[in-house]
Design a protein around this motif. Structure first.
Motif, PDB file in Angstrom:
ATOM      1  N   CYS A   8       0.831  -1.204   0.000  1.00 26.02           N
ATOM      2  CA  CYS A   8       0.000   0.000   0.000  1.00 26.02           C
ATOM      3  C   CYS A   8       0.867   1.258   0.000  1.00 26.02           C
ATOM      4  N   CYS A  11       0.166   3.238   3.628  1.00 27.50           N
ATOM      5  CA  CYS A  11       0.525   2.679   4.934  1.00 27.50           C
ATOM      6  C   CYS A  11       1.533   1.551   4.837  1.00 27.50           C
ATOM      7  N   CYS A  41      -4.217  -0.738  -0.023  1.00 30.70           N
ATOM      8  CA  CYS A  41      -4.902  -1.766   0.736  1.00 30.70           C
ATOM      9  C   CYS A  41      -6.394  -1.433   0.830  1.00 30.70           C
ATOM     10  N   HIS A  44      -7.323   1.966   2.203  1.00 29.75           N
ATOM     11  CA  HIS A  44      -6.948   3.148   1.437  1.00 29.75           C
ATOM     12  C   HIS A  44      -7.335   3.044  -0.025  1.00 29.75           C
TER      13      HIS A  44
HETATM   14 ZN   LIG Z   1      -3.128   1.232   3.310  1.00 30.69          ZN
END
Ligand SMILES: [Zn+2]
Length: 50
Positions: A8, A11, A41, A44
Protein backbone atom coordinates in the motif's frame (compact mmCIF):
# COMPACT_ATOMS: atom_id res chain seq x y z
CA UNK A 1 9.58 -7.51 -12.92
CA UNK A 2 8.39 -6.45 -9.48
CA UNK A 3 8.70 -2.81 -8.63
CA UNK A 4 8.25 -1.08 -5.36
CA UNK A 5 4.53 -0.69 -5.37
CA UNK A 6 3.71 -4.17 -4.13
CA UNK A 7 2.57 -2.65 -0.85
CA UNK A 8 0.00 0.00 0.00
CA UNK A 9 1.30 3.40 -1.03
CA UNK A 10 -0.10 5.10 2.07
CA UNK A 11 0.53 2.68 4.93
CA UNK A 12 2.86 0.07 3.50
CA UNK A 13 0.60 -2.88 4.15
CA UNK A 14 1.57 -5.77 1.93
CA UNK A 15 -0.89 -8.33 3.22
CA UNK A 16 -4.44 -8.81 2.11
CA UNK A 17 -6.01 -7.52 -1.04
CA UNK A 18 -4.24 -4.73 -2.84
CA UNK A 19 -5.99 -2.58 -5.38
CA UNK A 20 -4.60 -0.63 -8.26
CA UNK A 21 -4.51 3.03 -7.23
CA UNK A 22 -3.15 4.72 -10.28
CA UNK A 23 0.32 6.07 -10.76
CA UNK A 24 2.58 8.63 -9.22
CA UNK A 25 5.36 10.51 -10.94
CA UNK A 26 8.51 11.31 -9.07
CA UNK A 27 11.43 13.45 -10.25
CA UNK A 28 14.81 11.83 -10.64
CA UNK A 29 17.98 13.41 -9.34
CA UNK A 30 19.55 13.13 -12.75
CA UNK A 31 16.57 14.83 -14.31
CA UNK A 32 13.40 13.63 -15.84
CA UNK A 33 10.69 11.67 -14.14
CA UNK A 34 9.78 8.14 -13.31
CA UNK A 35 6.24 6.88 -13.23
CA UNK A 36 5.29 4.30 -10.63
CA UNK A 37 2.24 2.14 -10.55
CA UNK A 38 0.95 2.07 -6.99
CA UNK A 39 -1.48 -0.07 -5.06
CA UNK A 40 -3.65 0.51 -2.01
CA UNK A 41 -4.90 -1.77 0.74
CA UNK A 42 -8.59 -2.08 1.57
CA UNK A 43 -8.39 0.82 4.03
CA UNK A 44 -6.95 3.15 1.44
CA UNK A 45 -8.46 1.85 -1.78
CA UNK A 46 -10.62 4.94 -2.18
CA UNK A 47 -7.62 7.22 -2.29
CA UNK A 48 -6.02 8.14 -5.53
CA UNK A 49 -2.62 9.47 -6.28
CA UNK A 50 -2.70 13.08 -7.35
ZN1 LIG B 1 -3.13 1.23 3.31
Amino acid sequence: MRLHGEACWWCGAALGDLHAAGTVTTPLQEGGFRQWFIVACDAHRDRRAT
